[in-house]
Write an enzyme that holds these catalytic residues in place. Structure first.
Site, PDB file in Angstrom:
ATOM      1  N   THR A   1      -8.271   6.762  -2.850  1.00 24.89           N
ATOM      2  CA  THR A   1      -9.625   6.330  -3.160  1.00 24.89           C
ATOM      3  C   THR A   1     -10.576   7.505  -2.968  1.00 24.89           C
ATOM      4  O   THR A   1     -11.662   7.524  -3.552  1.00 24.89           O
ATOM      5  CB  THR A   1     -10.080   5.163  -2.261  1.00 24.89           C
ATOM      6  OG1 THR A   1      -9.778   5.490  -0.898  1.00 24.89           O
ATOM      7  CG2 THR A   1      -9.390   3.872  -2.651  1.00 24.89           C
TER       8      THR A   1
ATOM      9  N   HIS B   1       0.792  -1.237   0.000  1.00 25.70           N
ATOM     10  CA  HIS B   1       0.000   0.000   0.000  1.00 25.70           C
ATOM     11  C   HIS B   1       0.815   1.274   0.000  1.00 25.70           C
ATOM     12  O   HIS B   1       0.247   2.358  -0.019  1.00 25.70           O
ATOM     13  CB  HIS B   1      -0.937   0.032   1.214  1.00 25.70           C
ATOM     14  CG  HIS B   1      -2.149  -0.826   1.058  1.00 25.70           C
ATOM     15  ND1 HIS B   1      -3.311  -0.372   0.493  1.00 25.70           N
ATOM     16  CD2 HIS B   1      -2.350  -2.117   1.362  1.00 25.70           C
ATOM     17  CE1 HIS B   1      -4.200  -1.352   0.480  1.00 25.70           C
ATOM     18  NE2 HIS B   1      -3.636  -2.429   1.001  1.00 25.70           N
TER      19      HIS B   1
HETATM   20  C1  LIG Z   1     -11.901   7.360   1.298  1.00 20.54           C
HETATM   21  C2  LIG Z   1     -11.462   7.817   2.634  1.00 20.54           C
HETATM   22  C3  LIG Z   1     -10.107   8.076   2.884  1.00 20.54           C
HETATM   23  C4  LIG Z   1      -9.042   7.953   1.824  1.00 20.54           C
HETATM   24  O1  LIG Z   1      -8.885   9.216   1.215  1.00 20.54           O
HETATM   25  P1  LIG Z   1      -7.603   9.546   0.329  1.00 20.54           P
HETATM   26  O2  LIG Z   1      -7.904  10.894  -0.211  1.00 20.54           O
HETATM   27  O3  LIG Z   1      -7.534   8.503  -0.735  1.00 20.54           O
HETATM   28  O4  LIG Z   1      -6.436   9.538   1.251  1.00 20.54           O
HETATM   29  C5  LIG Z   1      -9.745   8.519   4.137  1.00 20.54           C
HETATM   30  N1  LIG Z   1     -10.674   8.687   5.116  1.00 20.54           N
HETATM   31  C6  LIG Z   1     -11.972   8.461   4.898  1.00 20.54           C
HETATM   32  C7  LIG Z   1     -12.940   8.685   6.001  1.00 20.54           C
HETATM   33  C8  LIG Z   1     -12.416   8.011   3.663  1.00 20.54           C
HETATM   34  O5  LIG Z   1     -13.725   7.771   3.477  1.00 20.54           O
END
Ligand SMILES: *Cc1c(COP(=O)(O)O)cnc(C)c1O
Length: 863
Positions: free
Chosen positions: A677, A378
């Site tokens: 994500t 990751h």
């Molecule tokens: C999707 C998600 C993340 C990941 O966000 P990134 O911008 O990819 O780091 C982190 N925290 C929460 C609560 C999320 O839903």
């Protein structure tokens, strides 16, 4: 507030929110009242909003039970290959609405609660998030569970039932303050304890080598108590299981040790043993080598492997007389996916079981282990890679250390046969890092002990092959794969943005919810004025709703006609919230300089948690809030620029803010964000992306067309070249006047008049290449502002993005894991177990055929 729906509105909402038939609603009301009475032991005079939430949760839960039992029974009968997703984090968020969406109960529950004089949204807001994760890695595990159930895979999520999940963040005078997340205080209606499946986990002790084998003795035993949570697939009658382990001290814990203070002290000491599952470590992308964390990692692995092997042996397949019960067939029946190296001990633990308990030879055990396990990497950030001190291992898990040494001996033997005399290569590839404190490199252990290693976006998978794991790629290229991350469209569209889900369904039907690639057919409507208007209207409604939420919850007023420019994610230097800050300050200075220009109004929202021990990240939060203090109270600026720090960013807040966002900030230094994500959630919800060519942004640009994203900044090769040349922040500072002005304001105390030196240290950060991307970022933001003035062109670009989103469904990701790593076939909806459980009926016709044998003909009818 949910208002009564007109018939027309109801009909409109039927497709994505489920049918609200009269019988359905009446049953729900009856059961709701029954639970309020019998489960919560309340009447309507004394019931609280929380009681009503629990009554509704139990009512909805009842709809899972039969499907859950039948699915598990079905798996037992058919004995398909099982996949075990091992993760130290499952960032689930709330469960009630997700269950209603997947069971098509949402509309009926809304109607039932309305008829009972209750507001369902208010009840939903009583649910605590299951915050058993830090960020992307934990949320990925949660999205994967949804997709595995939706694709009909016999899948299990295995993890730890932390008593305290990710801390709740308060912001006090601009500083982050952490509060314990006591999420279980009022009970958890979604879990079922299974004390009958409790398992012992051993720690410490010593290893005895006897002629008849190896024994790990004199250990301390902690019990692992499983709690099961149902994981429903999307409208397919499948309900899988997430099993989380809780630590329990055995009754006799310390009771024999009279020297520790006798009976009372022994009972009190049970708390210590139970600390293993007390709290989630709040680090994102950072390794902290604490003994308790290593205990957690072994605890989940040891309990889970016992479960896996018990289930394998108890299966019809494994226990039939014909097929001799034989663990060599384990890889045919079981796949274990390691979510990062956190559950890496599964590899030596499986070896220990196969050799010490099952008495298999090393070679047989190793073949089984490698064919069963697969590893997902990751991150390439060096500070995040797990390297456990050997001393810690020796003390806590002496037998596992022996096994790792033997794995390493054989591994290095192979490498030195391939590269005779290449001692530097052996040093680089060793599982044991020498020099100073000896450490075990867990990523190396995972690569050697797995048949598949994957990165989480194409660019990231390429980087690990070319750099951090190049030596391993050279010897085993066939192991390396890519599995670009995805998100579940159920939670991240249908559930959080029903308005958009419906506007899409009106044009292309609702099958896209199961097959997100169908979104590409929206391109047909990119010039359709009515569709463009619908898309723009949904966004505006979501923005208004979020503005109301902010005003109610935090007493902040924002301009819903401004551009909502959002960066929400963990606070980390590599994610470059500081670059965003420099843009805010630049905008501020420009407005002040030319207050009468037609600036595109922006509300810039930044949210995210800092690891409690990460000083720089906490200073970044303080800086954001300090900039907000100045900018938001400047009457010259007015409502053309506002800076809001979103407190306590978590899954539930993501579900509220992302549907309201116009602009998604994905601005990490190229080569540092493995996938991201959050970027996909924004894209699916109709925000445009400003981002670097990093992680999955690269593939988002590929899918939507690069002209439909705002891409800026250095590429990976530029960052590498800059690293080689040496990064001189002062060169940029001296050359770019607006950058100099912004940096001087930060370090000179413009945003901290009471304490001018407060931000001295962070303003000239040399650790990340923030300054090098400043100019390009600012220019790119100018293009964003210009386009935003043209709502129609902006919205067309949004449509290109939504249409290009199909790849980023976690259903696609899981389909690839299943076929390319697990050796499983995701079931097509038409012949999924779920449908056969409900509405497929079989008709058998027996007849004697011409050759004299008895034949059977089977018809399947769907009704
Ligand atoms: C999707 C998600 C993340 C990941 O966000 P990134 O911008 O990819 O780091 C982190 N925290 C929460 C609560 C999320 O839903």
């Amino acid at each position: 507030m949910s208002k009564p729906l007109t018939d027309q509105e109801k009909r409109k909402q039927i497709s994505v929110r489920g049918l609200a038939g009269v019988e359905n609603v009446a049953d729900l009301k009856t059961n709701f009242n029954r639970h309020l009475h019998f489960t919560l032991v309340k009447d309507r005079n004394v019931a609280t909003k929380r009681d009503y939430y629990f009554a509704l949760a139990h009512t909805v839960r009842d709809h899972l039970v039969g499907r859950w039992i039948r699915t598990q029974q079905h798996y037992y009968e058919k004995d398909p290959k099982r996949v075990y997703y091992l993760s130290l984090e499952f960032y689930m968020g709330r469960t009630l609405q997700n269950t209603m969406v997947n069971l098509a109960l949402e509309n009926a529950c809304d109607e039932a609660t309305y008829q009972l004089g209750l507001d369902m949204e208010e009840l939903q807001d009583m649910e605590e998030d299951a915050g058993l994760g830090n960020g992307g890695l934990g949320r990925l595990a949660a999205c994967f569970l949804d997709s595995m159930a939706t694709l009909g895979l016999a899948a299990y999520g295995y993890g730890i039932r932390y008593e305290f999940g990710i801390f709740n963040q308060k912001v006090v005078n601009g500083w982050q303050v952490e509060e314990a997340d006591d999420w279980l205080r009022y009970g958890n209606p979604w879990e079922k304890a299974r004390p009958e499946y409790m398992r012992p986990v051993h720690f410490y002790g010593r290893v005895e080598h006897n002629p008849d084998g190896v024994k790990w003795v004199d250990t301390q035993v902690i019990l692992a108590l499983p709690y099961d949570t149902p994981v429903p697939g999307y409208r397919n009658n499948i309900v899988n299981t997430m099993r989380l382990w809780s630590a329990k001290a055995p009754c006799e814990f310390h009771l024999k040790d009279f020297n520790v203070g006798g009976y009372i002290q022994a009972v009190l000491d049970k708390n210590l043993a139970e600390n293993i599952s007390r709290v989630l470590y709040p680090n994102d992308n950072f390794f902290e080598g604490k003994e308790l964390r290593l205990k957690q990692e072994y605890f989940v692995v040891a309990a889970t492997l016992q479960d896996i092997i018990r289930r394998f042996k108890a299966s019809k397949f494994g226990s039939t007389e014909v097929v001799r019960m034989d663990l060599t067939t384990l890889p045919d029946k079981v796949a274990i996916q390691l979510n990062d190296t956190h559950p890496a001990l599964a590899i030596p633990e499986l070896m220990r079981i196969l050799i010490d308990d099952e008495k298999l030879t090393w070679d047989t055990a190793w073949d089984i282990t490698v064919r069963t396990c697969a590893y997902t990497n990751h991150t390439v950030l060096p500070e995040a890679l797990e390297r456990w001190p050997v001393d810690l291992f020796q003390n806590l898990l002496p037998r596992h250390l022996e096994i790792i040494y033997e794995v390493n001996r054989r591994h290095l033997e192979r490498i030195s046969a391939l590269y005779p005399g290449d001692h530097d290569r052996l040093r680089r590839m060793s599982l044991v890092e020498e020099g100073g404190q000896k450490k075990i490199n867990m990523a190396h252990l995972c690569i050697v002990g797995s048949h598949a290693v994957n990165g989480v976006a194409q660019i990231h998978s390429d980087i690990i092959k070319d750099t951090v794991f190049k030596d391993f790629y050279d010897v085993d290229p066939q192991k390396f794969q890519n599995k670009t991350n995805g998100i579940t469209p159920r939670r991240w569209l249908v559930m959080c943005n029903p308005g958009l889900a419906e506007v899409i369904a009106e044009r292309i039907g609702e099958d896209y919810i199961r097959d997100l690639s169908q979104l590409k057919s929206l391109l047909k409507f990119v010039d359709d004025d009515a569709f463009i208007r619908d898309i723009a209207n949904v966004k505006q409604e979501n923005k208004l709703k979020f503005a109301v939420h902010l005003e109610e919850q935090f007493k902040v007023k924002i301009n819903p006609n401004s551009m909502f420019d959002v960066q929400v994610k963990r606070i980390h230097e590599y994610k470059r919230q500081l670059l965003n800050c420099l843009h805010i300050i630049t905008l501020y200075n420009r407005i002040k300089k030319e207050p009468n220009k037609a600036w595109t109004p922006r509300t810039i929202m930044i949210g995210g948690k800092a690891a409690p021990g990460y000083h720089t990240a906490k200073m970044i939060i303080k800086l954001i809030t300090a900039i907000g203090e100045v900018v938001n109270n400047d009457s010259v600026v007015g409502d053309r620029l506002k800076v809001i720090f979103l407190e306590n960013y978590r899954v539930t807040l993501a579900e509220k803010v992302i549907p309201a966002a116009d602009l998604s900030e994905q601005i990490s230094t190229a080569g540092t964000e493995a996938s991201g994500t959050g970027n996909m959630k924004f894209m699916l919800n109709g925000a445009l992306t400003i981002g670097t060519m990093d992680g999955a942004n690269v593939e988002m640009a590929e899918e939507a067309g690069e002209e439909n994203l705002f891409i800026f900044g250095m590429r990976v090769k530029d960052v590498e070249a800059l690293d080689k040349k040496g990064y001189d922040a002062l060169e940029y500072y001296n050359r770019i006047p607006e950058l100099k002005q912004a940096v001087d304001q930060i370090s000179g105390g413009f945003f901290s008049p009471g304490e001018p030196d407060q931000f001295k240290d962070i303003s000239l950060s040399h650790t990340v290449t923030v300054f090098a991307d400043y100019e390009d970022y600012i220019q790119c933001q100018e293009k964003v502002s210009a386009l935003y003035k043209n709502t129609k062109e902006w919205t067309k670009m949004v449509i290109h993005n939504i249409a290009g989103c199909g790849k980023f469904s976690s259903d696609r990701t899981i389909g690839q894991y299943a076929r390319e790593i697990w050796g499983m076939e995701p079931i097509h909806d038409d012949d999924c177990y779920g449908n056969s459980l409900r509405n497929h009926h079989f008709i058998f016709i027996f007849f004697v055929c011409v050759c004299g044998c008895v034949c059977v003909c089977v018809f399947r009818l769907k009704f």
